[in-house]
Design an enzyme around this catalytic site. Sequence first.
Site, short mmCIF file in Angstrom:
data_model
loop_
_atom_site.label_atom_id
_atom_site.label_comp_id
_atom_site.label_asym_id
_atom_site.label_seq_id
_atom_site.Cartn_x
_atom_site.Cartn_y
_atom_site.Cartn_z
N GLY A 1 45.22 50.70 46.68
CA GLY A 1 46.70 51.44 46.95
C GLY A 1 47.35 49.73 47.37
N ASN A 2 46.64 48.49 47.44
CA ASN A 2 47.55 47.42 47.70
C ASN A 2 47.91 46.89 46.18
OD1 ASN A 2 45.75 47.02 50.63
ND2 ASN A 2 47.77 46.07 50.25
N SER A 3 47.29 47.37 45.31
CA SER A 3 47.83 46.71 43.86
C SER A 3 49.27 47.05 43.84
CB SER A 3 47.25 47.91 42.76
OG SER A 3 45.96 47.08 42.61
N VAL B 1 43.01 30.25 16.85
CA VAL B 1 41.48 29.47 16.84
C VAL B 1 40.60 30.30 18.01
CG1 VAL B 1 42.62 26.89 16.68
CG2 VAL B 1 42.42 28.11 19.01
N ASP C 1 48.54 42.16 33.43
CA ASP C 1 48.48 43.30 34.28
C ASP C 1 49.74 43.28 35.03
OD1 ASP C 1 47.28 45.64 35.45
OD2 ASP C 1 46.12 44.75 36.73
N HIS D 1 48.29 48.63 35.56
CA HIS D 1 47.42 49.53 35.99
C HIS D 1 47.77 50.72 37.00
CE1 HIS D 1 45.54 46.95 39.21
NE2 HIS D 1 45.48 48.22 39.86
#
Length: 390
Positions: free
Chosen positions: A224-226, A283, A152, A122
């Site tokens: 901002g830490n992502s 399934v 992600d 992201h």
Amino acid sequence: MRRYWLVFSQAATVLLAVYFVVLTLKPEWLSQRPVTSASTGVALTEAPTQANAPPPAGSFRLAAQKASAAVVSINTLKAGERPSASDPWFRFFFGDQGAIPQTGLGSGVIISADGYILTNNHVVEGATEIEVALNDSRKTRAKIIGTDPETDLAILKISIGRLPVITLGNSDALQVGDQVLAIGNPFGVGQTVTSGIVSALGRNQLGINTFENFIQTDAAINPGNSGGALVDVHGNLMGINTAIYSRSGGSMGIGFAIPVSTAKLVLEGIVKDGVVTRGWIGVEPADLSPELMETFGVKAREGVLITGVLQNGPAAQAGIRPGDVVVQVGGKDIANVSELLTAVASLKPGAATRFKLQRREEALDVSVTPGRRPKPRQQQGQAVPGLPAR
């Protein structure tokens, strides 16, 4: 004269003894030196600067120094929407306006001397330009090697020399209560290190990703830490900071990181094959509940209930039916839907695997040959309370 000499020698002996005692027990008393302030003329006492002095007890200085050099800042530019495209009144008064570019901010971790950087999908999704700023102030453009929206995660590549590389740790060895550090660039203020503990392991059902197995921590994680690093007290990478629980947009002491064990699988798949290949059996699973157990006549107390089977899918061809309970996959116990998804996804398509089932009161072993997991029709939405720490 002799008497004075005796008094002097005794005094010198006593002072020398005191000096050696102080030097042994309180050496810092001798290291302090008076300094006169140029502005006030007041004599102050300061300890000498020791650049290589060992850190005080309880300090995370060495871990921070080891890991922070390999954590980078990521700035992105994304094409924006035309503000007049959906508003006829705006178009009437102001005419057609060009698209307004959008900027993004995140973090990343250098995991290879070749220039591979691990970050969140992201952070770079839809970016037309990506700039990476290293901790030593160098800046360079980056290109996307591959992305995996279902976890992600994304892999970037930069071409620049003398790159610091983080050491990958063993996230499977983490335990609740272990101390960890979160390193990133929150709010764009510059690289920041925060500390905390592992609050929980295996967090899932947050509605953030398809495959959720988060490390929960109370180390402060903010926008901002992502894509930044979650490291242990030795500076080894344990996870990629991804999301926060927040009602205000800031840290509330609940952050989530993707384990490095998951990140390594994504890295190997993207670098080797360009995509992440996962197993699939076709399934529809559900966690056991009293209502479902009564509806399907289930006797098992542990495992995952199969409520639906795709016609002619790998599970149907192996004889799995609705109402069966999956107890083990490849010898590994299965306790919930998240564990079943992860276990099946890790299977190699085309390679038969043993599934242990419970069908009412009968225990069964079946051989299932998984297929290749289809690409998701659309990316999972980011649901509150799990917010991406962009």
